[in-house]
Motif scaffolding. Structure first.
Motif, short mmCIF file in Angstrom:
data_model
loop_
_atom_site.label_atom_id
_atom_site.label_comp_id
_atom_site.label_asym_id
_atom_site.label_seq_id
_atom_site.Cartn_x
_atom_site.Cartn_y
_atom_site.Cartn_z
N THR A 36 -67.44 11.58 23.99
CA THR A 36 -67.72 12.65 24.97
C THR A 36 -67.84 12.14 26.40
O THR A 36 -68.22 12.89 27.28
CB THR A 36 -69.02 13.39 24.61
OG1 THR A 36 -70.10 12.46 24.64
CG2 THR A 36 -68.95 14.01 23.22
N CYS A 37 -67.52 10.88 26.63
CA CYS A 37 -67.64 10.32 28.00
C CYS A 37 -66.76 11.11 28.97
O CYS A 37 -65.62 11.44 28.66
CB CYS A 37 -67.21 8.85 28.00
SG CYS A 37 -67.13 8.14 29.65
N ILE A 38 -67.33 11.45 30.14
CA ILE A 38 -66.54 12.14 31.15
C ILE A 38 -66.24 11.23 32.34
O ILE A 38 -65.80 11.69 33.40
CB ILE A 38 -67.23 13.44 31.64
CG1 ILE A 38 -68.72 13.22 31.85
CG2 ILE A 38 -66.96 14.60 30.71
CD1 ILE A 38 -69.45 14.40 32.44
N GLY A 39 -66.51 9.96 32.17
CA GLY A 39 -66.13 9.00 33.19
C GLY A 39 -66.82 9.19 34.53
O GLY A 39 -66.25 8.93 35.58
N CYS A 40 -68.08 9.62 34.49
CA CYS A 40 -68.77 9.94 35.75
C CYS A 40 -69.25 8.70 36.49
O CYS A 40 -69.53 8.75 37.67
CB CYS A 40 -69.96 10.85 35.46
SG CYS A 40 -71.28 10.01 34.56
N GLY A 41 -69.36 7.58 35.77
CA GLY A 41 -69.74 6.33 36.43
C GLY A 41 -71.22 6.11 36.64
O GLY A 41 -71.62 5.12 37.26
N THR A 42 -72.05 7.00 36.13
CA THR A 42 -73.50 6.81 36.32
C THR A 42 -73.96 5.53 35.63
O THR A 42 -74.79 4.79 36.17
CB THR A 42 -74.29 8.01 35.75
OG1 THR A 42 -73.62 9.21 36.10
CG2 THR A 42 -75.70 8.05 36.30
N PRO A 57 -69.48 -0.74 32.50
CA PRO A 57 -69.55 -0.11 31.17
C PRO A 57 -68.64 1.11 31.01
O PRO A 57 -68.15 1.38 29.93
CB PRO A 57 -71.03 0.27 31.02
CG PRO A 57 -71.64 0.13 32.35
CD PRO A 57 -70.81 -0.84 33.13
N ARG A 58 -68.42 1.86 32.11
CA ARG A 58 -67.50 3.00 32.02
C ARG A 58 -66.11 2.50 31.63
O ARG A 58 -65.45 3.04 30.74
CB ARG A 58 -67.44 3.74 33.37
CG ARG A 58 -66.43 4.89 33.38
CD ARG A 58 -66.34 5.54 34.75
NE ARG A 58 -65.92 4.60 35.79
CZ ARG A 58 -64.67 4.24 36.05
NH1 ARG A 58 -63.69 4.76 35.35
NH2 ARG A 58 -64.39 3.37 37.00
N LYS A 59 -65.68 1.40 32.29
CA LYS A 59 -64.34 0.88 32.03
C LYS A 59 -64.24 0.22 30.66
O LYS A 59 -63.17 0.23 30.05
CB LYS A 59 -63.97 -0.15 33.10
CG LYS A 59 -63.43 0.46 34.37
CD LYS A 59 -62.74 -0.62 35.16
CE LYS A 59 -62.45 -0.20 36.58
NZ LYS A 59 -62.18 -1.39 37.40
N SER A 94 -74.96 7.31 23.08
CA SER A 94 -75.78 6.18 22.62
C SER A 94 -75.10 4.88 23.01
O SER A 94 -74.50 4.18 22.18
CB SER A 94 -75.97 6.24 21.11
OG SER A 94 -76.59 7.45 20.76
N LEU A 95 -75.18 4.56 24.29
CA LEU A 95 -74.39 3.43 24.80
C LEU A 95 -74.88 2.08 24.28
O LEU A 95 -74.08 1.20 23.96
CB LEU A 95 -74.42 3.45 26.33
CG LEU A 95 -73.53 4.56 26.92
CD1 LEU A 95 -73.88 4.80 28.38
CD2 LEU A 95 -72.06 4.23 26.79
N ARG A 96 -76.18 1.94 24.17
CA ARG A 96 -76.72 0.66 23.72
C ARG A 96 -76.23 0.38 22.29
O ARG A 96 -75.83 -0.74 21.97
CB ARG A 96 -78.24 0.70 23.77
CG ARG A 96 -78.88 -0.65 23.78
CD ARG A 96 -80.33 -0.51 24.19
NE ARG A 96 -81.01 -1.78 24.04
CZ ARG A 96 -81.54 -2.18 22.89
NH1 ARG A 96 -81.49 -1.41 21.83
NH2 ARG A 96 -82.13 -3.36 22.83
#
Ligand code: SF4
Ligand code: SF4
Ligand code: SF4
Lengths: 120, 341
Positions: A36-42, A57-59, A94-96
């Motif tokens: 569901t990532c929207i690539g917002c870069g936060t 991490p976005r990339k 859940s990025l971690r």
């Protein structure tokens, strides 16, 4: 063969027809939320590792999806698993968990090369 | 004469009231605030044509004339579906009003920007919401807290919208255009200012909006940076330093601004859940009221005689709200004519 002094330059273009997407498929199963990532870069703007290095991490997620896996394991070592990205992500990914599962996936990819590709 | 009661004297409530009065109903509006016009009353100018918000409210209020009673400063205490099919609308000071039909036009509230603590609203001097900026435009003074002309202004899109962390996944629809409008207005006021918009996606969905975006770039030199604000911090000089990734450049950046404007999203108005519970209406997971069918019965509820209009069913632009309110008036008329037989 005669050496003409030049070779074929590899295209810089992403070739999704030929990319090895086994890792993408594997990770999509192991950590569903990152679809569901929207690539917002936060995550990147707040990343502890990214503050001092070019870690993004976005990339990393795009590299998984696009099959650009060559330097992924080396890159991932910069991540401290601090979880800040996860705290910030507006999609609640859940990025971690993604990072630790990715690390494991890259490890077992090394033990069982090629074969796993066809399984997933 | 049949009675129609409307909850809310915002754009939707006023518009529907005028139509219903014209058809020949006795219309009563119950309003919780001390003024009409709802959220629009605190706005200065409106997109896409920069008309005054006060003029718009005058335009929707004018056709009301004498035939509509508005009760201000009211709190609804009970809503009861009665045996005869009417609805008893109870308030503290008016007692029970018997309505042959009830229109819920309770509208929206702006997301409370304090909740995004990392953006510093209410903590740092120069963090504002788009509503604060509208008040500044109305007063004719757009200045920092210390009274200086801002040289750099940043707009943050999607504050409290599209954010699972505050429980709002949905898009509030109007804030992208509002940011473009306000960014352009700042440049009209201060041509030398540098204006930045931080966005995730720019939602310019109606015909004139893309022109507004185009002009913001071409005429006003607004810089659009694709990245969501991670956090803001206050510097010694009370400017606000922003931490964000320019995702198109793939590079994190720091930028300080004299004013930071947060585009707070739309939430259902505070009374929505209470009204829904009293009447047995359905709310969706976002907390907005849900009509029976969004295609064919967009103003109807499961409860006979209870209708919906405006932003109580979800974010809408003002023209959409007006159209929705008119359609609700027609539905109510159809319903009451059928009941007469
Ligand atoms: S913060 Fe979340 S949605 Fe945004 S780029 Fe990072 S992972 Fe994707
Ligand atoms: S967990 Fe890793 S990727 Fe996330 S913020 Fe910390 S260092 Fe960066
Ligand atoms: S309209 Fe724009 S700013 Fe508002 S929630 Fe939607 S994407 Fe975000």
């Amino acid at each position: 063969m005669i050496d003409f002094g030049y070779g074929i330059t590899r295209s810089n273009r992403l070739n999704l027809d030929e990319a090895d997407l086994s890792l993408a498929r594997k990770m999509a199963r192991r950590e569903k939320s990152f679809a569901t990532c929207i690539g917002c870069g936060t995550c990147t703007a707040g990343c502890t590792a990214g503050h001092f290095t070019a870690y993004n991490p976005r990339k990393i997620q795009l590299m998984i999806l696009n099959g650009q896996t060559e330097n992924l394991k080396e890159d991932l070592k910069k991540c401290m698993l601090c979880g800040r990205c996860q705290m910030l992500c507006p999609r609640g990914i859940s990025l971690r968990s993604l990072w630790s599962k990715l690390y494991r996936a890259l490890d077992d990819g090394r033990k069982t090369p090629a074969v796993t590709r066809d399984i997933f | 004469m049949k009675n129609v009661v409307i909850i809310g004297a915002g754009v939707a409530g006023l518009t529907a009231a005028a139509r219903l009065k014209d058809i020949g109903y006795n219309v009563t509006i119950i309003e919780k605030k001390t003024y009409d016009g709802g959220n629009v009353a605190s706005w200065d100018r409106l997109f896409p044509d920069s008309r005054r918000a006060s003029r718009l409210i005058d335009d929707v209020r004018r056709p009301l004339g004498e035939g509509v009673t508005i009760h201000y400063d009211q709190r609804i205490t009970s809503l009861v579906k009665m045996k005869d099919g009417r609805i008893g609308v109870g308030t503290e000071s008016l007692g029970i009003i018997h309505a042959d039909a009830l229109l819920v036009a309770s509208g929206f509230s702006l997301f409370d920007a304090h909740l995004k603590e990392e953006y510093g609203y209410g903590i740092y001097d120069n963090v504002y919401t788009q509503a604060d900026l509208e008040s500044m435009f109305s007063s004719g003074k757009v200045l920092t807290r210390s009274g200086d002309i801002p040289r750099r202004i940043g707009f943050v899109h999607c504050v409290g919208s599209r954010d699972e962390k505050v429980g709002n996944r949905y898009c509030s629809k109007v804030c992208c255009v509002t940011a473009v409008k306000q960014a352009s207005e700042i440049k009209q006021l201060y041509p030398d200012a540098q204006v930045y918009c931080f966005y995730m996606d720019l939602r310019m969905f109606e015909l004139p909006y893309e022109d507004m975006y185009f002009n913001a770039q071409k005429l006003y030199g607004v810089r659009f940076i694709r990245g969501r604000l991670c956090e803001a911090a206050e510097k010694m000089d009370k400017s606000v330093i922003l931490k964000v990734e320019d995702t198109l450049a793939g590079q994190t950046l720091n930028l300080s601004v004299d004013m930071l404007v947060l585009m707070a999203g739309m939430r259902p108005a505070s009374d929505t859940a209470r009204i829904a519970t009293m009447l047995g209406l359905h709310c969706n997971k976002e907390g907005f009221l849900t009509p029976v069918d969004i295609f064919s019965r967009g103003n109807e509820t499961e409860v006979d005689g209870v209708f919906l209009a405006g932003t109580c069913t979800g974010p809408k632009t003002i023209p959409q709200t007006i159209a929705d309110a008119r359609s609700a008036a027609i539905r109510i008329d159809e319903y009451l004519k059928k009941r007469k037989k």
